[in-house]
Scaffold this motif. Structure first.
Motif, PDB file in Angstrom:
ATOM      1  N   GLY A   1       0.987   0.002  -4.636  1.00  7.97           N
ATOM      2  CA  GLY A   1      -0.284  -0.554  -5.103  1.00  7.97           C
ATOM      3  C   GLY A   1      -1.319   0.494  -5.511  1.00  7.97           C
ATOM      4  O   GLY A   1      -1.893   0.402  -6.608  1.00  7.97           O
ATOM      5  N   PRO A   2      -1.567   1.506  -4.669  1.00  5.98           N
ATOM      6  CA  PRO A   2      -2.580   2.499  -5.033  1.00  5.98           C
ATOM      7  C   PRO A   2      -2.254   3.279  -6.313  1.00  5.98           C
ATOM      8  O   PRO A   2      -3.170   3.729  -7.014  1.00  5.98           O
ATOM      9  CB  PRO A   2      -2.600   3.436  -3.807  1.00  5.98           C
ATOM     10  CG  PRO A   2      -2.143   2.566  -2.679  1.00  5.98           C
ATOM     11  CD  PRO A   2      -1.118   1.650  -3.274  1.00  5.98           C
TER      12      PRO A   2
ATOM     13  N   VAL B   1       2.865  -5.925  -4.021  1.00  3.62           N
ATOM     14  CA  VAL B   1       3.192  -5.702  -5.436  1.00  3.62           C
ATOM     15  C   VAL B   1       4.332  -6.626  -5.891  1.00  3.62           C
ATOM     16  O   VAL B   1       4.362  -7.085  -7.041  1.00  3.62           O
ATOM     17  CB  VAL B   1       3.546  -4.214  -5.666  1.00  3.62           C
ATOM     18  CG1 VAL B   1       4.052  -3.971  -7.079  1.00  3.62           C
ATOM     19  CG2 VAL B   1       2.343  -3.318  -5.371  1.00  3.62           C
TER      20      VAL B   1
ATOM     21  N   PHE C   1      -2.928  -7.055  -9.079  1.00  3.06           N
ATOM     22  CA  PHE C   1      -3.012  -8.497  -9.370  1.00  3.06           C
ATOM     23  C   PHE C   1      -4.042  -8.814 -10.452  1.00  3.06           C
ATOM     24  O   PHE C   1      -4.097  -9.930 -10.942  1.00  3.06           O
ATOM     25  CB  PHE C   1      -3.270  -9.329  -8.106  1.00  3.06           C
ATOM     26  CG  PHE C   1      -4.443  -8.893  -7.295  1.00  3.06           C
ATOM     27  CD1 PHE C   1      -5.729  -9.269  -7.659  1.00  3.06           C
ATOM     28  CD2 PHE C   1      -4.253  -8.107  -6.165  1.00  3.06           C
ATOM     29  CE1 PHE C   1      -6.812  -8.863  -6.904  1.00  3.06           C
ATOM     30  CE2 PHE C   1      -5.336  -7.692  -5.399  1.00  3.06           C
ATOM     31  CZ  PHE C   1      -6.618  -8.069  -5.781  1.00  3.06           C
TER      32      PHE C   1
ATOM     33  N   GLN D   1       4.466 -10.127  -7.882  1.00  5.24           N
ATOM     34  CA  GLN D   1       4.582 -10.258  -9.345  1.00  5.24           C
ATOM     35  C   GLN D   1       5.994 -10.735  -9.667  1.00  5.24           C
ATOM     36  O   GLN D   1       6.922  -9.935  -9.840  1.00  5.24           O
ATOM     37  CB  GLN D   1       4.308  -8.900 -10.011  1.00  5.24           C
ATOM     38  CG  GLN D   1       2.915  -8.358  -9.787  1.00  5.24           C
ATOM     39  CD  GLN D   1       1.852  -9.127 -10.558  1.00  5.24           C
ATOM     40  OE1 GLN D   1       2.118  -9.647 -11.650  1.00  5.24           O
ATOM     41  NE2 GLN D   1       0.655  -9.223 -10.001  1.00  5.24           N
TER      42      GLN D   1
ATOM     43  N   THR E   1       0.844  -1.188   0.000  1.00  3.89           N
ATOM     44  CA  THR E   1       0.000   0.000   0.000  1.00  3.89           C
ATOM     45  C   THR E   1       0.883   1.243   0.000  1.00  3.89           C
ATOM     46  O   THR E   1       0.556   2.257  -0.603  1.00  3.89           O
ATOM     47  CB  THR E   1      -0.917   0.000   1.241  1.00  3.89           C
ATOM     48  OG1 THR E   1      -1.609  -1.253   1.269  1.00  3.89           O
ATOM     49  CG2 THR E   1      -1.906   1.133   1.196  1.00  3.89           C
ATOM     50  N   GLY E   2       2.002   1.137   0.708  1.00  3.11           N
ATOM     51  CA  GLY E   2       3.025   2.178   0.650  1.00  3.11           C
ATOM     52  C   GLY E   2       4.345   1.535   0.256  1.00  3.11           C
ATOM     53  O   GLY E   2       4.401   0.339  -0.043  1.00  3.11           O
TER      54      GLY E   2
ATOM     55  N   TRP F   1       4.453  -3.488 -16.363  1.00  3.03           N
ATOM     56  CA  TRP F   1       5.416  -4.041 -15.401  1.00  3.03           C
ATOM     57  C   TRP F   1       6.845  -3.604 -15.719  1.00  3.03           C
ATOM     58  O   TRP F   1       7.686  -3.510 -14.829  1.00  3.03           O
ATOM     59  CB  TRP F   1       5.287  -5.560 -15.300  1.00  3.03           C
ATOM     60  CG  TRP F   1       3.931  -5.942 -14.760  1.00  3.03           C
ATOM     61  CD1 TRP F   1       2.940  -6.614 -15.429  1.00  3.03           C
ATOM     62  CD2 TRP F   1       3.399  -5.637 -13.457  1.00  3.03           C
ATOM     63  NE1 TRP F   1       1.828  -6.738 -14.629  1.00  3.03           N
ATOM     64  CE2 TRP F   1       2.075  -6.157 -13.413  1.00  3.03           C
ATOM     65  CE3 TRP F   1       3.895  -4.981 -12.339  1.00  3.03           C
ATOM     66  CZ2 TRP F   1       1.262  -6.033 -12.285  1.00  3.03           C
ATOM     67  CZ3 TRP F   1       3.080  -4.865 -11.217  1.00  3.03           C
ATOM     68  CH2 TRP F   1       1.784  -5.386 -11.191  1.00  3.03           C
TER      69      TRP F   1
END
Ligand SMILES: Nc1ncnc2c1ncn2[C@@H]1O[C@H](COP(=O)(O)OP(=O)(O)OP(=O)(O)O)[C@@H](O)[C@H]1O
Ligand SMILES: [Zn+2]
Length: 287
Positions: free
Chosen positions: A183-184, A233, A195, A236, A131-132, A204
């Motif tokens: 992510g955000p 993240v 995802f 991946q 998220t961060g 990517w």
């Protein structure tokens, strides 16, 4: 000997108890709500499971300057109920035992350092991209820290030309590392979560470019033995060869690094890293 661990995240708290060899004997988790409500659950848990010391990894920013009046506080967090909350003080009022207090990222990094992907290395750089973006640097067993802990998730990067128009999502800086790559930021660009994107999506490569830039900067400043990545993240897996290739290109052989496939790597402990590290730091606090 009983050791306690608290992984205090922005969305959930995890508490655990182990024996002196870090074998986890009990564990619980609950959502992060208000300090009063959440801490009441922490107190109740360790009242029920008494321990000799507790290692705490907290979401932040936190004050880690032992000479400052606000040492052990959560400081300028966007989670307003927790802003300027005296986390360590509240724990000390309730339990008369030693504590090790640091960031959530530091405890996870310490777990990886001692028992995961950083095992056997002296100096590790740990990043989490979720998220961060958080970072921790451990040099010879000690967290790198000056006035307070580093905030390498917010370093400034060059835009990928293919991503020229994206202004980023960091509330403070817009297009810092976190604002471009967490992510955000992915969700903002595509209107869906990372995802849900195809692993072969061109995006990517852009993500890898940003992460590789962060690795180049960190390599030049810190010269770590290994750079370890965790967080949602980084699940991946295709990102790793992409980051490694972009890193090699951008560093342009200016300095030596360890073999690239051993240098930029994935975490090993994953979700267990934080609790493992916090237990180990609890034991350290006892000495
Ligand atoms: N497999 C995946 N691929 C890409 N992105 C993912 C994947 N799984 C989770 N994410 C993204 O990662 C973010 C969540 O990160 P993480 O699972 O590390 O949790 P977190 O604890 O909230 O993060 P932080 O450590 O920053 O607080 C979300 O934005 C989510 O969309
Ligand atoms: Zn920022």
């Amino acid at each position: 000997m009983k050791l306690g661990a608290i992984e205090a995240g922005g969305t959930k708290f995890v508490c655990a108890v182990s024996d002196g060899d870090f074998n986890v004997e009990d564990r619980t988790q609950f959502p992060t709500t208000t300090p009063d409500e959440t801490m009441a659950q922490v107190f109740a848990y360790f009242d029920q499971h008494p321990v000799d010391a507790i290692g705490i990894g907290s979401f932040g920013p936190v004050s880690l300057n032992e000479d400052a009046a606000d040492f052990g506080f959560i400081t300028n967090t966007p989670k307003l109920a927790w802003k300027n909350y005296d986390f360590l003080g509240a724990m000390k009022t309730h339990f008369d035992i030693p504590f090790y207090f640091t960031t959530d990222v530091n405890v996870a990094a310490y777990g990886e350092y001692q028992a995961g992907a950083g095992r056997g290395k002296k100096n590790i750089l740990y990043w989490t991209v979720g998220t961060g973006v958080g970072a921790s640097y451990i040099q010879n067993g000690k967290f790198l820290q000056g006035f307070s802990h580093p905030e390498m998730g917010h370093i400034l990067l060059r835009h990928d030309p293919r991503d020229h128009d994206f202004e980023g999502v960091c509330p403070y800086h817009g297009d810092c590392f976190e604002g471009l790559a967490a992510g955000p930021a992915i969700e903002k660009r595509f209107g869906k979560k990372g995802f849900e994107l195809d692993p072969s999506d061109e995006f990517w490569e852009i993500e890898a470019n940003y992460i590789a830039q962060a690795c180049v900067n960190a390599t030049l400043i810190l010269r770590p033995d290994v750079i370890i990545f965790g967080g949602g993240v980084m699940k991946q897996a295709q990102l790793f060869p992409q980051i490694q290739a972009s890193f090699v290109k951008q560093l342009a052989d200016y300095v030596d690094t360890p073999e690239i496939s051993d240098y930029i790597i994935h975490v090993e402990l994953g979700d267990d890293a934080g609790i493992t590290g916090a237990l180990m730091l609890a034991k350290k606090a006892l000495k």
